[in-house]
Write a protein that holds these residues in place. Structure first.
Motif, PDB file in Angstrom:
ATOM      1  N   HIS A 134       0.857  -1.186   0.000  1.00 22.15           N
ATOM      2  CA  HIS A 134       0.000   0.000   0.000  1.00 22.15           C
ATOM      3  C   HIS A 134       0.894   1.237   0.000  1.00 22.15           C
ATOM      4  N   HIS A 136       1.119   4.600   1.169  1.00 18.26           N
ATOM      5  CA  HIS A 136       0.461   5.403   2.198  1.00 18.26           C
ATOM      6  C   HIS A 136       0.549   6.900   1.895  1.00 18.26           C
ATOM      7  N   TRP A 173       5.029   6.854   2.232  1.00 15.25           N
ATOM      8  CA  TRP A 173       5.729   5.602   2.552  1.00 15.25           C
ATOM      9  C   TRP A 173       4.930   4.420   2.063  1.00 15.25           C
ATOM     10  N   HIS A 175       3.981   0.114   2.657  1.00 16.73           N
ATOM     11  CA  HIS A 175       3.961  -0.999   3.612  1.00 16.73           C
ATOM     12  C   HIS A 175       2.889  -1.981   3.169  1.00 16.73           C
ATOM     13  N   HIS A 177      -0.535  -4.303   3.246  1.00 14.90           N
ATOM     14  CA  HIS A 177      -1.886  -4.107   3.798  1.00 14.90           C
ATOM     15  C   HIS A 177      -2.580  -5.453   3.913  1.00 14.90           C
ATOM     16  N   HIS A 419      -6.778   7.303   9.432  1.00 15.13           N
ATOM     17  CA  HIS A 419      -6.124   7.331   8.116  1.00 15.13           C
ATOM     18  C   HIS A 419      -7.139   6.984   7.038  1.00 15.13           C
ATOM     19  N   HIS A 421      -7.477   6.209   2.816  1.00 11.32           N
ATOM     20  CA  HIS A 421      -6.801   5.910   1.546  1.00 11.32           C
ATOM     21  C   HIS A 421      -7.433   6.710   0.398  1.00 11.32           C
ATOM     22  N   HIS A 467      -9.290   3.882   8.422  1.00  9.00           N
ATOM     23  CA  HIS A 467      -9.019   3.036   9.594  1.00  9.00           C
ATOM     24  C   HIS A 467      -8.083   3.677  10.590  1.00  9.00           C
ATOM     25  N   HIS A 469      -4.622   3.797  12.410  1.00  5.47           N
ATOM     26  CA  HIS A 469      -3.261   3.373  12.048  1.00  5.47           C
ATOM     27  C   HIS A 469      -2.457   2.868  13.240  1.00  5.47           C
TER      28      HIS A 469
HETATM   29 CU1  C2O Z   1      -0.621   3.092   6.137  1.00  2.00          CU
HETATM   30 CU2  C2O Z   1      -4.377   1.532   5.410  1.00  2.00          CU
HETATM   31  O1  C2O Z   1      -2.460   2.287   5.793  1.00  2.00           O
END
Ligand code: C2O
Ligand code: CU
Length: 486
Positions: A134, A136, A173, A175, A177, A419, A421, A467, A469
């Motif tokens: 993902h 971010h 960044w 990472h 998911h 957070h 998306h 969501h 974080h």
């Molecule tokens: Cu850094 Cu749904 O995430």
């Protein structure tokens, strides 16, 4: 500047993992231990020697661009199991991490793109578990967002190529998911910098990935999700290094891009004798510089700082103040995250040429279209939004192009970084109080019993995850979907 007396001890570290042997022989005695040299020709041998010297600051490697074309950043990111050590030279503690890495490197390579570039990332999943990546903070097409809502993960042995254009300069960044709390905790994260050739020039730019580690990494990640005053696990690292020392030159101007990659630990940053000069946060540069005594960096948050060391100014510092997720300032002293040594004798660089504009926040006058209420309890480890636990959720829909104001409320006795998306949000107000200037975010801390007013424009089609974080909360159900439909 305080320099620790450097006690140099070189010990042989056998390739045999020794679960009880966190401290190497001789660590507790004043006698120098016998030095043994271990050949590093076996596959499972890592770090043949440990020195108890304060490490020099180092940045993550920069990912090699496999494409000669300008305008395309083509990289490979292979996640795979990797064993590495977190070495606390201050307490002589070695934390062996049965971790995961991208490209065999902890910390993972930094992706450096220019605004307008196409980023193409080839992923070969060499883990034993499914994974995704993902991006971010970046608004990418939904199929490239690395989520498993309506999409499959990348199964072990499989490949997937992510491709998207980067339109907005900033510090982002990447990472996984999938099984997010555990995979991030094992070390799967890296920086993605979108540079803007029109950004104000600096002499140096540094990436700092901040993470924290439990002394015993064998404790399952979800079992002690709130540990200590910060929700932190114990030992903070900067690019995998405990309290490194950074040499800077008097008179130079340095831009630091800080990313809190911890899966649950909060940082409450201070600048030592001087305030912090904040020039950017989540979604790029701020309209105007903010000078702050403390900057809260919740998991997932980013901040860009400007350092202008010089003989006429306090030496830069970066420290972490005790912060409680149950109400803010906590007892205790600040802990240095790194030490800075200023060389040379020029005056500090000036910031008077830094471009600044006045941009007030949008007035908070529109009734909220919907509310996300965060609820849950650390006692029952039950985390919900609007009384629902992901994936049993109600999808909130927005029509493409519409602009809405919504509310995020906290009815739990702990803070949560909210957070979203795919879209970005303007923070209009925190408990009715507007921020000092326009504030463009993708991750925003939700304080104790606080209500946030946020404004977003539904300019990206997709079913976007929203969501907490604190990743064990998100994985535990504190996650919902905001869908933009045609
Ligand atoms: Cu850094 Cu749904 O995430
Ligand atoms: Cu949370």
């Amino acid at each position: 500047m305080t320099r620790y007396a450097l006690l140099l001890v070189v010990v042989g570290c056998s390739g045999d993992p020794d679960p009880a042997g966190k401290k190497p022989p001789g660590a507790d005695s004043g006698d120098p231990p016998t030095t043994t040299t271990q050949p590093s020709d076996t596959a499972d041998t890592h770090e043949p020697t440990i020195t108890w010297e304060q490490p020099a600051f180092a940045e993550p490697p920069v990912a090699a661009d496999l494409d000669a074309d300008d305008g395309v950043l083509h990289v490979s990111l292979t996640p795979a199991p990797n064993t590495f050590d977190i070495v606390d030279w201050q307490t002589r503690l070695i934390i062996p991490v049965e971790g995961h890495s991208y490209e065999g490197s902890h910390p993972a390579p930094t992706l450096r793109a220019n605004v307008g570039d196409v980023v193409r990332v080839d992923v070969q999943n060499d883990l034993d578990d499914p994974t995704t990546i993902h991006w971010h903070g970046l608004a990418v097409p939904f199929e490239m967002d690395g989520v498993t809502w309506m999409r499959d993960p990348i199964y072990p042995g499989d490949r997937f190529t992510y491709e998207f254009a980067v339109q907005k300069p900033g510090t982002y960044w990447y990472h996984p998911h999938f099984d997010t709390a555990a995979q991030v905790d094992r070390g799967l994260y890296g920086a993605l910098v979108v540079a803007d050739p029109d950004d104000p020039p600096v002499d140096r730019e540094l990436v700092l990935l901040l993470d924290d580690w439990r002394e015993d990494q064998s404790i399952p990640v979800d079992a002690d999700h709130v540990h200590g005053a910060h929700g932190a696990e114990g030992v903070w690292t900067v690019n995998g290094l405990v309290r490194p020392v950074l040499n800077v030159t008097a008179g130079e101007r340095i831009r630091l891009r800080l990313i809190n990659t911890s899966n649950q630990g909060y940082l409450w940053l201070g600048g030592g004798a001087a305030p912090l000069t904040v020039v950017g946060r989540d979604q790029g540069l701020l309209p105007s510089i903010e000078s702050v005594d403390r900057e809260l960096l919740a998991p997932g948050d980013r901040v860009d700082l400007l350092w202008t060391p010089g003989t006429d100014a306090a030496a830069p510092a970066l420290e972490d103040w005790p912060y409680s997720l149950h109400g803010g300032a906590a007892m205790g002293d600040a802990v240095p995250l790194l030490d800075v040594v200023v060389d040379g004798d020029d005056p500090a660089a000036t910031t008077t040429d830094w471009p600044e504009t006045v941009r007030p926040p949008t007035p908070d006058t529109v009734a909220p279209a919907f509310t996300y209420t965060f609820q849950g309890s650390a006692h029952t480890d039950d985390w919900m939004i609007n009384g629902e636990r992901f994936p049993d959720i109600t999808v909130q829909q927005l029509a493409e192009g519409e602009t809405v104001v919504f509310e995020v409320r906290n009815l739990s006795a702990t803070e949560h970084p909210f957070h979203l998306h795919g879209l970005h949000m303007e923070l209009l107000a925190r408990d009715g109080v507007a921020p000092a200037q326009y504030s463009d975010v993708d991750t925003v801390n939700l304080g104790l019993y606080e209500t946030l007013r946020l404004r977003t424009t539904a300019d990206n089609l997709g079913a976007w995850m929203a969501h907490c974080h604190i990743l064990p909360h998100g994985d535990g159900g504190m996650m919902t979907v905001l869908e933009v439909v045609e």
